[in-house]
Enzyme design. Sequence first.
Site, short mmCIF file in Angstrom:
data_model
loop_
_atom_site.label_atom_id
_atom_site.label_comp_id
_atom_site.label_asym_id
_atom_site.label_seq_id
_atom_site.Cartn_x
_atom_site.Cartn_y
_atom_site.Cartn_z
N ASP A 1 -25.15 26.86 121.13
CA ASP A 1 -25.27 25.93 122.25
C ASP A 1 -24.06 26.19 123.14
OD1 ASP A 1 -26.04 23.78 123.92
OD2 ASP A 1 -24.75 22.41 122.79
N GLU B 1 -29.42 28.62 123.57
CA GLU B 1 -30.05 27.73 124.54
C GLU B 1 -29.92 28.33 125.94
OE1 GLU B 1 -29.11 23.35 126.09
OE2 GLU B 1 -29.67 23.41 123.97
N ASP C 1 -22.69 18.90 119.76
CA ASP C 1 -22.78 20.33 120.09
C ASP C 1 -23.24 21.15 118.89
OD1 ASP C 1 -21.77 20.38 122.92
OD2 ASP C 1 -20.06 19.41 121.95
#
Length: 168
Positions: free
Chosen positions: A7, A68, A140
Site C-alpha cells: 500500500d 494498490e 496501512d
Amino acid sequence: MRIVGIDPGLRITGFGVIEFHQQRLQYIASGVIKTSNLTESDSARLGTIFESVTEVLATYQPDIASVEKVFLNVNPKSTLALGQARGAAITALVCQKLQVYEFSALEVKKNVVGSGRATKEQVQEMIRRLLNLKSAPSKDASDALAVAICAAHHHQMNLQIQKSSKLK
C-alpha cells in the site's frame, strides 16, 4: 504460494505478506515503511521505499506481488507523490523478477470486505478475521494485507480458468 501486498505512500508505505495454500490464508508478516522525516527530500524518501521494499522481499521471499493503484486525488501534488512512491515500490518488485498484480482500492475493498465503499476500520476488522489475528494491524499494514488477499483470490481464479480451458 507467498504473496506480498504493498500500500504505497510517500510518508508511510504499508506491506503485508501472506501464504495462500489450498484456498487457505495464513498471516506471515506486516508492517510499515516510514519516511516521514521532514528534512528528507522526496528523492531520498523514494530511495528509502525502494531499499525497504527490497529488504522485505529478501526477508520473506514472496512468489508474487500486488500493489494498490493510484487514485486521483483533489490535490495534484499528492497524486504525483503517491505515484512516485508506487513507482519506487514497483521498481523494487520487478527488480526481483516478481509478477505484479495491480488493484484499485475499490477492487480490494470489494474483494475483501464485500463493499467497495468500506471504511478503513472495516478493512482492518475483516483482515483481523480472515487472518485469525488477535488484533488488527495498523491501517496501512491492513490495506497492504488486503491487497495481498485480493491478489491471492485473483491468482486462484486465473488458475481455475486455465485448468478449465485445458479440459476443453
